[in-house]
Design a protein around this motif. Sequence first.
Motif, PDB file in Angstrom:
ATOM      1  N   LEU A 156       0.852  -1.184   0.000  1.00 55.68           N
ATOM      2  CA  LEU A 156       0.000   0.000   0.000  1.00 55.68           C
ATOM      3  C   LEU A 156       0.888   1.235   0.000  1.00 55.68           C
ATOM      4  CD1 LEU A 156      -2.770   1.393   0.317  1.00 55.68           C
ATOM      5  CD2 LEU A 156      -2.468   1.152   2.785  1.00 55.68           C
ATOM      6  N   HIS A 157       0.770   2.043  -1.021  1.00 57.05           N
ATOM      7  CA  HIS A 157       1.546   3.287  -1.117  1.00 57.05           C
ATOM      8  C   HIS A 157       0.757   4.381  -0.409  1.00 57.05           C
ATOM      9  CE1 HIS A 157       4.544   1.772  -4.020  1.00 57.05           C
ATOM     10  NE2 HIS A 157       3.577   0.917  -4.291  1.00 57.05           N
ATOM     11  N   VAL A 158       1.146   4.686   0.829  1.00 55.82           N
ATOM     12  CA  VAL A 158       0.463   5.684   1.645  1.00 55.82           C
ATOM     13  C   VAL A 158       0.713   7.081   1.092  1.00 55.82           C
ATOM     14  CG1 VAL A 158       0.277   6.643   3.964  1.00 55.82           C
ATOM     15  CG2 VAL A 158       0.635   4.192   3.657  1.00 55.82           C
ATOM     16  N   SER A 159       1.933   7.327   0.651  1.00 57.85           N
ATOM     17  CA  SER A 159       2.305   8.587   0.015  1.00 57.85           C
ATOM     18  C   SER A 159       3.419   8.282  -0.979  1.00 57.85           C
ATOM     19  CB  SER A 159       2.761   9.607   1.065  1.00 57.85           C
ATOM     20  OG  SER A 159       3.992   9.207   1.639  1.00 57.85           O
ATOM     21  N   LYS A 160       4.006   9.321  -1.574  1.00 59.15           N
ATOM     22  CA  LYS A 160       5.098   9.090  -2.525  1.00 59.15           C
ATOM     23  C   LYS A 160       6.317   8.475  -1.858  1.00 59.15           C
ATOM     24  CE  LYS A 160       4.093  12.514  -6.035  1.00 59.15           C
ATOM     25  NZ  LYS A 160       4.623  13.612  -6.828  1.00 59.15           N
ATOM     26  N   ARG A 161       6.487   8.712  -0.562  1.00 60.67           N
ATOM     27  CA  ARG A 161       7.677   8.226   0.137  1.00 60.67           C
ATOM     28  C   ARG A 161       7.417   7.053   1.078  1.00 60.67           C
ATOM     29  NH1 ARG A 161      10.518  12.745   3.122  1.00 60.67           N
ATOM     30  NH2 ARG A 161      12.108  11.136   3.246  1.00 60.67           N
TER      31      ARG A 161
ATOM     32  N   SER B  68       7.937   1.137   5.077  1.00 60.70           N
ATOM     33  CA  SER B  68       9.229   1.608   4.573  1.00 60.70           C
ATOM     34  C   SER B  68       9.133   3.074   4.166  1.00 60.70           C
ATOM     35  CB  SER B  68       9.703   0.762   3.398  1.00 60.70           C
ATOM     36  OG  SER B  68       8.830   0.904   2.304  1.00 60.70           O
ATOM     37  N   LEU B  69      10.295   3.714   4.109  1.00 59.94           N
ATOM     38  CA  LEU B  69      10.401   5.134   3.774  1.00 59.94           C
ATOM     39  C   LEU B  69      11.451   5.305   2.689  1.00 59.94           C
ATOM     40  CD1 LEU B  69       9.811   8.164   4.444  1.00 59.94           C
ATOM     41  CD2 LEU B  69      11.706   8.010   6.067  1.00 59.94           C
ATOM     42  N   ARG B  70      11.061   5.907   1.573  1.00 57.80           N
ATOM     43  CA  ARG B  70      12.008   6.159   0.486  1.00 57.80           C
ATOM     44  C   ARG B  70      12.749   7.467   0.771  1.00 57.80           C
ATOM     45  NH1 ARG B  70       9.325   7.108  -4.861  1.00 57.80           N
ATOM     46  NH2 ARG B  70       9.516   9.259  -4.279  1.00 57.80           N
ATOM     47  N   LEU B  71      14.076   7.373   0.856  1.00 54.00           N
ATOM     48  CA  LEU B  71      14.889   8.564   1.119  1.00 54.00           C
ATOM     49  C   LEU B  71      15.237   9.301  -0.171  1.00 54.00           C
ATOM     50  CD1 LEU B  71      17.309   7.252   3.867  1.00 54.00           C
ATOM     51  CD2 LEU B  71      15.194   8.543   4.124  1.00 54.00           C
ATOM     52  N   ASN B  72      15.504   8.541  -1.232  1.00 54.78           N
ATOM     53  CA  ASN B  72      15.760   9.142  -2.540  1.00 54.78           C
ATOM     54  C   ASN B  72      15.386   8.120  -3.613  1.00 54.78           C
ATOM     55  OD1 ASN B  72      18.039   7.412  -2.998  1.00 54.78           O
ATOM     56  ND2 ASN B  72      19.322   8.827  -1.828  1.00 54.78           N
ATOM     57  N   LYS B  73      15.736   8.400  -4.833  1.00 55.38           N
ATOM     58  CA  LYS B  73      15.333   7.549  -5.958  1.00 55.38           C
ATOM     59  C   LYS B  73      15.826   6.108  -5.836  1.00 55.38           C
ATOM     60  CE  LYS B  73      15.445   7.461 -10.996  1.00 55.38           C
ATOM     61  NZ  LYS B  73      15.914   8.146 -12.200  1.00 55.38           N
ATOM     62  N   HIS B  74      16.971   5.903  -5.192  1.00 57.44           N
ATOM     63  CA  HIS B  74      17.589   4.579  -5.154  1.00 57.44           C
ATOM     64  C   HIS B  74      17.653   3.932  -3.777  1.00 57.44           C
ATOM     65  CE1 HIS B  74      18.766   5.097  -9.308  1.00 57.44           C
ATOM     66  NE2 HIS B  74      19.270   6.278  -8.988  1.00 57.44           N
ATOM     67  N   LEU B  75      17.277   4.642  -2.706  1.00 55.04           N
ATOM     68  CA  LEU B  75      17.453   4.119  -1.352  1.00 55.04           C
ATOM     69  C   LEU B  75      16.148   4.152  -0.570  1.00 55.04           C
ATOM     70  CD1 LEU B  75      19.367   3.063   0.853  1.00 55.04           C
ATOM     71  CD2 LEU B  75      19.820   5.456   1.451  1.00 55.04           C
ATOM     72  N   ARG B  76      15.800   3.021   0.016  1.00 51.55           N
ATOM     73  CA  ARG B  76      14.597   2.889   0.831  1.00 51.55           C
ATOM     74  C   ARG B  76      14.971   2.224   2.152  1.00 51.55           C
ATOM     75  NH1 ARG B  76       9.174   2.967   0.290  1.00 51.55           N
ATOM     76  NH2 ARG B  76       9.322   3.521  -1.907  1.00 51.55           N
ATOM     77  N   LEU B  77      14.542   2.803   3.275  1.00 48.95           N
ATOM     78  CA  LEU B  77      14.736   2.222   4.602  1.00 48.95           C
ATOM     79  C   LEU B  77      13.462   1.512   5.014  1.00 48.95           C
ATOM     80  CD1 LEU B  77      16.529   5.117   6.504  1.00 48.95           C
ATOM     81  CD2 LEU B  77      17.554   3.167   5.327  1.00 48.95           C
TER      82      LEU B  77
ATOM     83  N   TRP C  69       7.906 -18.098  16.526  1.00 46.53           N
ATOM     84  CA  TRP C  69       8.974 -17.129  16.716  1.00 46.53           C
ATOM     85  C   TRP C  69       8.459 -15.752  16.316  1.00 46.53           C
ATOM     86  CZ3 TRP C  69      10.460 -21.594  13.818  1.00 46.53           C
ATOM     87  CH2 TRP C  69      11.308 -22.455  14.496  1.00 46.53           C
ATOM     88  N   HIS C  70       8.998 -14.727  16.954  1.00 42.97           N
ATOM     89  CA  HIS C  70       8.703 -13.342  16.611  1.00 42.97           C
ATOM     90  C   HIS C  70      10.026 -12.674  16.259  1.00 42.97           C
ATOM     91  CE1 HIS C  70       4.689 -13.837  18.319  1.00 42.97           C
ATOM     92  NE2 HIS C  70       5.288 -14.509  19.291  1.00 42.97           N
ATOM     93  N   ARG C  71      10.087 -12.031  15.108  1.00 38.60           N
ATOM     94  CA  ARG C  71      11.324 -11.373  14.672  1.00 38.60           C
ATOM     95  C   ARG C  71      11.021  -9.932  14.275  1.00 38.60           C
ATOM     96  NH1 ARG C  71      13.190 -15.363  16.587  1.00 38.60           N
ATOM     97  NH2 ARG C  71      14.398 -16.977  15.569  1.00 38.60           N
ATOM     98  N   PHE C  72      11.859  -9.036  14.734  1.00 36.41           N
ATOM     99  CA  PHE C  72      11.809  -7.643  14.312  1.00 36.41           C
ATOM    100  C   PHE C  72      13.053  -7.389  13.474  1.00 36.41           C
ATOM    101  CE2 PHE C  72       9.327  -7.898  18.153  1.00 36.41           C
ATOM    102  CZ  PHE C  72       8.200  -7.168  17.826  1.00 36.41           C
ATOM    103  N   PHE C  73      12.933  -6.548  12.467  1.00 31.49           N
ATOM    104  CA  PHE C  73      14.091  -6.307  11.611  1.00 31.49           C
ATOM    105  C   PHE C  73      14.089  -4.868  11.111  1.00 31.49           C
ATOM    106  CE2 PHE C  73      10.733  -7.788   8.835  1.00 31.49           C
ATOM    107  CZ  PHE C  73      10.798  -6.930   7.755  1.00 31.49           C
ATOM    108  N   VAL C  74      15.283  -4.404  10.756  1.00 33.26           N
ATOM    109  CA  VAL C  74      15.469  -3.122  10.078  1.00 33.26           C
ATOM    110  C   VAL C  74      16.403  -3.381   8.907  1.00 33.26           C
ATOM    111  CG1 VAL C  74      15.089  -1.665  12.105  1.00 33.26           C
ATOM    112  CG2 VAL C  74      17.378  -2.466  11.577  1.00 33.26           C
ATOM    113  N   GLY C  75      16.275  -2.576   7.879  1.00 39.40           N
ATOM    114  CA  GLY C  75      17.127  -2.790   6.718  1.00 39.40           C
ATOM    115  C   GLY C  75      17.022  -1.667   5.719  1.00 39.40           C
ATOM    116  N   ALA C  76      17.712  -1.848   4.633  1.00 42.94           N
ATOM    117  CA  ALA C  76      17.709  -0.870   3.547  1.00 42.94           C
ATOM    118  C   ALA C  76      17.644  -1.617   2.220  1.00 42.94           C
ATOM    119  CB  ALA C  76      18.962  -0.007   3.610  1.00 42.94           C
ATOM    120  N   ARG C  77      17.073  -0.972   1.238  1.00 44.70           N
ATOM    121  CA  ARG C  77      17.027  -1.515  -0.127  1.00 44.70           C
ATOM    122  C   ARG C  77      17.633  -0.490  -1.069  1.00 44.70           C
ATOM    123  NH1 ARG C  77      12.368  -5.394  -1.279  1.00 44.70           N
ATOM    124  NH2 ARG C  77      11.623  -5.957   0.780  1.00 44.70           N
TER     125      ARG C  77
END
Length: 128
Positions: free
Chosen positions: A45-50, A78-87, A107-115
């Motif tokens: 679901l795209h909540v906004s552009k970012r 997730s949050l898009r920081l710029n054209k090529h990077l998403r946290l 099991w329960h797992r929490f994670f953080v990452g970047a694309r």
Amino acid sequence: MTGRVREPGLALVLLAAVPNSASAQLTGDGDALDAQLWFKTGLSLHVSKRVRIGLEQHLRFAEGASELDALITEFSPSLRLNKHLRLEAGYRFIYGRDGAAGDLEVWHRFFVGARISAEFDAMRVELR
């Protein structure tokens, strides 16, 4: 290609019935091989552009692809920081088999990452 879904109920039924990703592999120690089958489907679901919210469902089978190995539900905003990077950050609920005993456990797992991604005409390359 993006667009508005006119029949969301039908879209959910189709999404549940047809995985958008499937893979299989053979594993073993040389004497015994095990065929595994993995299915994955998801909604985004795209909540906004970012900002984007994702929900994925994974089914993994083992023992000749005849026994449920894991059922995984993943929620990831997730949050898009710029054209090529998403946290991104997320939560993964896993109902799967313990490797030693073979019992189903939770099991329960929490994670953080970047694309990092780049698009070339009809091809998209993504590193997660």
